[in-house]
Design a protein around this motif. Structure first.
Motif, PDB file in Angstrom:
ATOM      1  N   HIS A  67       3.382   7.741   3.798  1.00 26.71           N
ATOM      2  CA  HIS A  67       2.934   7.932   2.340  1.00 26.71           C
ATOM      3  C   HIS A  67       3.194   6.380   1.920  1.00 26.71           C
ATOM      4  N   LYS A  68       3.655   5.564   2.182  1.00 21.87           N
ATOM      5  CA  LYS A  68       3.778   4.011   1.839  1.00 21.87           C
ATOM      6  C   LYS A  68       2.744   3.511   2.019  1.00 21.87           C
ATOM      7  N   ILE A  69       2.272   3.766   3.092  1.00 24.11           N
ATOM      8  CA  ILE A  69       1.014   2.689   3.652  1.00 24.11           C
ATOM      9  C   ILE A  69      -0.053   3.303   3.269  1.00 24.11           C
ATOM     10  N   PHE A  70      -0.494   4.618   3.721  1.00 26.80           N
ATOM     11  CA  PHE A  70      -1.788   5.254   3.460  1.00 26.80           C
ATOM     12  C   PHE A  70      -2.042   5.824   2.326  1.00 26.80           C
ATOM     13  N   GLY A  71      -0.755   6.625   1.706  1.00 32.14           N
ATOM     14  CA  GLY A  71      -0.889   7.485   0.512  1.00 32.14           C
ATOM     15  C   GLY A  71      -1.169   8.775   1.149  1.00 32.14           C
TER      16      GLY A  71
ATOM     17  N   ASN B  58      -4.775  10.085   1.278  1.00 33.27           N
ATOM     18  CA  ASN B  58      -5.420   9.531   2.280  1.00 33.27           C
ATOM     19  C   ASN B  58      -5.119  10.301   3.787  1.00 33.27           C
TER      20      ASN B  58
ATOM     21  N   MET C  75      -0.977   7.614  13.200  1.00 36.02           N
ATOM     22  CA  MET C  75      -0.627   7.149  11.740  1.00 36.02           C
ATOM     23  C   MET C  75       0.656   6.855  11.420  1.00 36.02           C
TER      24      MET C  75
ATOM     25  N   PHE D  15       2.812   5.910  13.589  1.00 36.76           N
ATOM     26  CA  PHE D  15       3.031   4.489  14.341  1.00 36.76           C
ATOM     27  C   PHE D  15       2.797   3.336  13.702  1.00 36.76           C
ATOM     28  N   GLU D  16       1.413   3.593  13.359  1.00 37.58           N
ATOM     29  CA  GLU D  16       0.749   2.155  12.471  1.00 37.58           C
ATOM     30  C   GLU D  16       1.403   1.936  11.245  1.00 37.58           C
TER      31      GLU D  16
ATOM     32  N   ARG E 120       3.786  -1.462  10.135  1.00 35.63           N
ATOM     33  CA  ARG E 120       3.277  -2.164   8.950  1.00 35.63           C
ATOM     34  C   ARG E 120       4.683  -2.419   7.979  1.00 35.63           C
TER      35      ARG E 120
ATOM     36  N   PRO F  43       5.357  -6.488   7.537  1.00 33.38           N
ATOM     37  CA  PRO F  43       4.207  -6.496   6.443  1.00 33.38           C
ATOM     38  C   PRO F  43       2.989  -7.385   6.571  1.00 33.38           C
TER      39      PRO F  43
ATOM     40  N   GLY G 111       1.650  -5.919  11.033  1.00 35.31           N
ATOM     41  CA  GLY G 111       1.388  -4.558  11.243  1.00 35.31           C
ATOM     42  C   GLY G 111       1.240  -4.255  12.901  1.00 35.31           C
TER      43      GLY G 111
END
Lengths: 115, 115
Positions: free
Chosen positions: B39-43, B46, B66, B68-69, B73, B77, B80
């Protein structure tokens, strides 16, 4: 004050590109595809937040890495950059097993020579 | 109809978890951290979009990749998952150069034996 030419992000988001635009240095108008890609995967506000949390001198690398990750996920919507990690891990296992084989050949040569 | 227990996504977004919730199968309430990370990275929207665009049988792998990615990240930061790719590439170069060295040792042994 705004930039005379809007950056790829501000152009895509149809907004003014302010002089202090966080994205402008890393998403030039000459490469709209680069922004389109990170926008699709991370979303503009997430990219902005992630860059803002970094000191200035690390932002260019971070933007490059995020662009790479995003384009990997656009190209491969299932595995993304993890697909590349898996391929590399396989290559390492291959190289390491070839190394073990080759070293055992040397040990064999050495043993033969001693006989 | 909704799930008796909301998934991690719906819980975090404070909404009802419908029976057909796209995220529920991959973000169980027992692992709120996993959802918090993507949620933090992709939202959330998305991730939902990306999963919806995939056939059902590929979604679990995609959600794992996703996650893992995203966690890569969060941990790093700047680089990633690209940081992991760089490390693996270095390991391959190392293994390959050791292999070249070892193979040249064999060639040397063979040449000696022929003399």
């Amino acid at each position: 004050m705004s930039h005379s030419t809007r950056c790829a992000a501000c152009k895509s988001l149809r907004r003014r590109c302010r002089k202090d635009c966080v994205l402008a240095p890393y998403f030039p108008p000459t490469n709209p595809q680069r922004f389109a890609c990170v926008h699709k995967i991370f979303g503009a506000s997430n990219i902005t937040k992630m860059l803002e949390q970094l000191p200035l001198h690390l932002r260019a690398v971070a933007a490059d890495c995020m662009s790479f990750e995003a384009s990997s996920r656009v190209e491969d919507p299932v595995y993304g950059s993890v697909g590349i990690i898996s391929q590399l891990q396989e290559q390492i296992i291959e190289a390491q097993s070839e190394l073990v084989k080759t070293k055992s050949e040397i040990a064999f040569h050495n043993a033969q020579q001693q006989l």
